[in-house]
Design an enzyme around this catalytic site. Structure first.
Site, PDB file in Angstrom:
ATOM      1  N   CYS A  22       0.851  -1.186   0.000  1.00  0.00           N
ATOM      2  CA  CYS A  22       0.000   0.000   0.000  1.00  0.00           C
ATOM      3  C   CYS A  22       0.887   1.238   0.000  1.00  0.00           C
ATOM      4  CB  CYS A  22      -0.890  -0.011   1.244  1.00  0.00           C
ATOM      5  SG  CYS A  22      -2.043   1.371   1.274  1.00  0.00           S
ATOM      6  N   CYS A  26      -1.395   3.453   7.402  1.00  0.00           N
ATOM      7  CA  CYS A  26      -2.353   3.673   8.486  1.00  0.00           C
ATOM      8  C   CYS A  26      -1.890   2.923   9.738  1.00  0.00           C
ATOM      9  CB  CYS A  26      -3.732   3.189   8.069  1.00  0.00           C
ATOM     10  SG  CYS A  26      -4.305   3.994   6.563  1.00  0.00           S
ATOM     11  N   SER A 130     -12.182   4.629   1.810  1.00  0.00           N
ATOM     12  CA  SER A 130     -12.005   4.598   3.264  1.00  0.00           C
ATOM     13  C   SER A 130     -11.791   6.004   3.809  1.00  0.00           C
ATOM     14  CB  SER A 130     -10.791   3.728   3.615  1.00  0.00           C
ATOM     15  OG  SER A 130     -10.949   2.442   3.061  1.00  0.00           O
ATOM     16  N   CYS A 306     -10.501 -16.274   5.145  1.00  0.00           N
ATOM     17  CA  CYS A 306     -11.148 -14.966   5.301  1.00  0.00           C
ATOM     18  C   CYS A 306     -10.071 -13.890   5.260  1.00  0.00           C
ATOM     19  CB  CYS A 306     -11.887 -14.948   6.642  1.00  0.00           C
ATOM     20  SG  CYS A 306     -12.317 -13.304   7.240  1.00  0.00           S
ATOM     21  N   ASP A 307     -10.476 -12.703   4.905  1.00  0.00           N
ATOM     22  CA  ASP A 307      -9.565 -11.564   4.856  1.00  0.00           C
ATOM     23  C   ASP A 307      -8.894 -11.326   6.219  1.00  0.00           C
ATOM     24  OD1 ASP A 307      -8.424  -9.247   3.756  1.00  0.00           O
ATOM     25  OD2 ASP A 307     -10.012  -7.997   4.588  1.00  0.00           O
ATOM     26  N   CYS A 351     -28.422 -15.646  25.195  1.00  0.00           N
ATOM     27  CA  CYS A 351     -28.621 -14.204  24.958  1.00  0.00           C
ATOM     28  C   CYS A 351     -29.912 -13.936  24.166  1.00  0.00           C
ATOM     29  CB  CYS A 351     -27.420 -13.677  24.177  1.00  0.00           C
ATOM     30  SG  CYS A 351     -27.607 -11.979  23.643  1.00  0.00           S
ATOM     31  N   CYS A 357     -27.232 -10.809  16.683  1.00  0.00           N
ATOM     32  CA  CYS A 357     -25.785 -10.644  16.847  1.00  0.00           C
ATOM     33  C   CYS A 357     -24.997 -11.852  16.371  1.00  0.00           C
ATOM     34  CB  CYS A 357     -25.488 -10.363  18.327  1.00  0.00           C
ATOM     35  SG  CYS A 357     -23.738 -10.317  18.701  1.00  0.00           S
ATOM     36  N   CYS A 361     -17.838 -11.683  15.044  1.00  0.00           N
ATOM     37  CA  CYS A 361     -16.787 -12.366  14.274  1.00  0.00           C
ATOM     38  C   CYS A 361     -15.862 -13.171  15.188  1.00  0.00           C
ATOM     39  CB  CYS A 361     -15.968 -11.319  13.521  1.00  0.00           C
ATOM     40  SG  CYS A 361     -14.533 -12.026  12.697  1.00  0.00           S
TER      41      CYS A 361
END
Ligand code: SF4
Ligand code: SF4
Ligand code: SF4
Length: 445
Positions: A22, A26, A130, A306-307, A351, A357, A361
């Protein structure tokens, strides 16, 4: 047509043609350190692999009416426009008749110019940009390689998209610097930028005692100064959003949105919540019962679960050696997706807002539940707060949908109730401030 037993009809792959490379730095970027997974690489997706990828992705979606070709990073625009032109040509070559191909690009926006704008418009890309809020907030963590602010460069990129009429949405991360300013951030995105599609992503940077001090002090100038980010540790950096802070942020935004923007501004979190209240699939894997359909493809063809799990233990294989549909349908990936549901704590299972919910993740399940169990989601207190707060309006909107009414009708109910509220009454968001100084600004008579 290729059909693999157990293969999903559709899935989402985020391809990283430049890997973790990149042009920005950040501070909270978990991905930059992934460069270390590929020492010596040029970090450019080769033409042969690009063709393999597009062909396999379209083949794997032969039964789906639509396929999404999603480019992400690092910063994908570093590849240059020709790479993306070629992608469009490959799609034309391999798309079966009747299949719709949607191209998306997630970018920091700093490299966009008019040539990009014209290209993205011509090929109907959906572009995610972003931006973390007004300049003072955005520039807190989103900085250049030299540590300089980036807001003006991002705003110039957004202007390119606007000028060319490109469809865009904004991705805003929530962290320590904006977590207490939900309404301000939201109003800025809506009023100053003109955003109509907004995604909020909480920054939760896990750390171990060994990595925490270095992370909080800020990384050095080289990517190798950052330790390889893996999902380990039960501490978080100072930049991370607090659990309750995240819930309060969402409520702060919701109280603004629910009064004037239903049907006008799409906030992914609210849309997903409404879908869960209605009993339909929502747009966010984080709040789905199971996951496993959001994969990440590295520049060299390595496909990961997954990312957020681009790390050795979650490597499924390489698409140059095995068709990606096989990898997506593999027992390892299916287990990854089902584990989200099967590893819920007892606290989650009991819950009352679990349907909305779903435990969050798995990457952030490193806290201890009130019952003393490990594996509770770090943001759980915020989720509880938010989902309980929106229960009534969500039920009302779900009821309206069931009766063929638009959820936007809820705004009329709020207006009537607000008109009767005293200026000095406590604000409905629970901030403890008076209505007239909080969400009643511009509304209290
Ligand atoms: S723009 Fe994105 S990929 Fe680049 S440093 Fe920032 S968060 Fe990381
Ligand atoms: S691990 Fe998290 S981000 Fe990845 S697919 Fe599952 S819920 Fe989504
Ligand atoms: S709100 Fe908390 S307890 Fe409830 S499902 Fe979510 S993470 Fe689990």
């Amino acid at each position: 047509m290729l059909t693999m037993p157990g293969a999903p009809v559709a899935f989402h792959a985020m391809a990283k043609p430049t890997g973790a490379i990149c042009n920005l730095d950040c501070e909270y970027c978990f991905f930059l350190s992934k460069e270390m997974l590929y020492p010596g690489s040029r970090f450019r997706m080769a033409e042969g692999l690009q063709e393999t990828y597009i062909r396999q992705l379209l083949e794997a979606h032969a039964r789906a009416p639509e396929v999404v070709v999603a480019w992400q990073g690092g910063e994908p625009t570093i590849m240059g426009i020709e790479f993306f032109r070629r992608s469009i040509e490959l799609q034309r070559r391999y798309a079966p008749p009747g299949q719709r191909v949607v191209n998306t690009l997630q970018t920091n926006g700093t490299l966009l110019d008019d040539e990009w704008g014209a290209f993205l418009k011509e090929h109907e890309f959906l572009v995610g940009i972003s931006i973390d809020g007004p300049p003072d907030i955005h520039d807190t963590y989103r900085v250049s390689k030299g540590g300089l602010p980036t807001f003006d460069r991002v705003a110039a990129g957004l202007d390119v998209l606007r000028r060319h009429g490109v469809d865009w949405n904004v991705l805003t991360t929530i962290h320590a610097a904006n977590g207490d300013q939900g309404a301000r951030v939201y109003r800025f995105l809506r009023d100053e930028l003109g955003a109509r599609f907004v995604q909020f992503i909480p920054i939760v940077e896990r750390a171990t005692p060994a990595t925490l001090a270095a992370a909080n002090a800020g990384w050095g100038n080289e990517v190798t100064d950052r330790p390889l980010y893996v999902q380990q540790g039960n501490l978080v950096t100072d930049r991370s959003v607090g659990p309750v802070q995240y819930g309060r942020f969402l409520i702060d935004v919701f109280e603004e949105w629910v009064r004037r923007d239903i049907g006008l501004v799409y906030v992914q979190m609210f849309d997903t919540a409404l879908a869960n209240w209605v009993g339909e699939p929502g747009g966010m894997c984080v709040h789905a019962e199971t996951c496993g359909l959001q994969l990440a493809l590295e520049h060299n063809g390595d496909l990961y679960c997954c990312d957020h799990f681009v790390e050795p233990d979650y490597l499924l294989g390489n698409i140059a050696e095995q068709h990606m549909q096989e990898l997506v349908a593999s027992p390892k990936q299916r287990k990854f997706g089902l584990d989200k549901r099967d590893s819920l704590t007892r606290y989650c299972l009991q819950c009352d807002v679990r349907f909305a919910c779903n435990g969050g993740c798995p990457k952030d399940r490193f806290a201890t539940s009130p019952l003393g169990e490990p594996g509770q989601h770090y943001l759980c207190p915020g989720y509880e707060l938010f989902f309980h707060h929106v229960d009534r309006p969500m039920r009302l909107m779900a009821g309206m949908l069931a009766n063929d009414r638009a959820p936007a009708d809820l705004m009329g109910i709020y207006a009537t109730t607000d008109a009767r509220r005293g200026r000095n009454a406590p604000c409905t968001c629970g901030s403890g401030r008076k209505w007239k100084h909080c969400h009643g600004v511009d509304r209290a008579a």
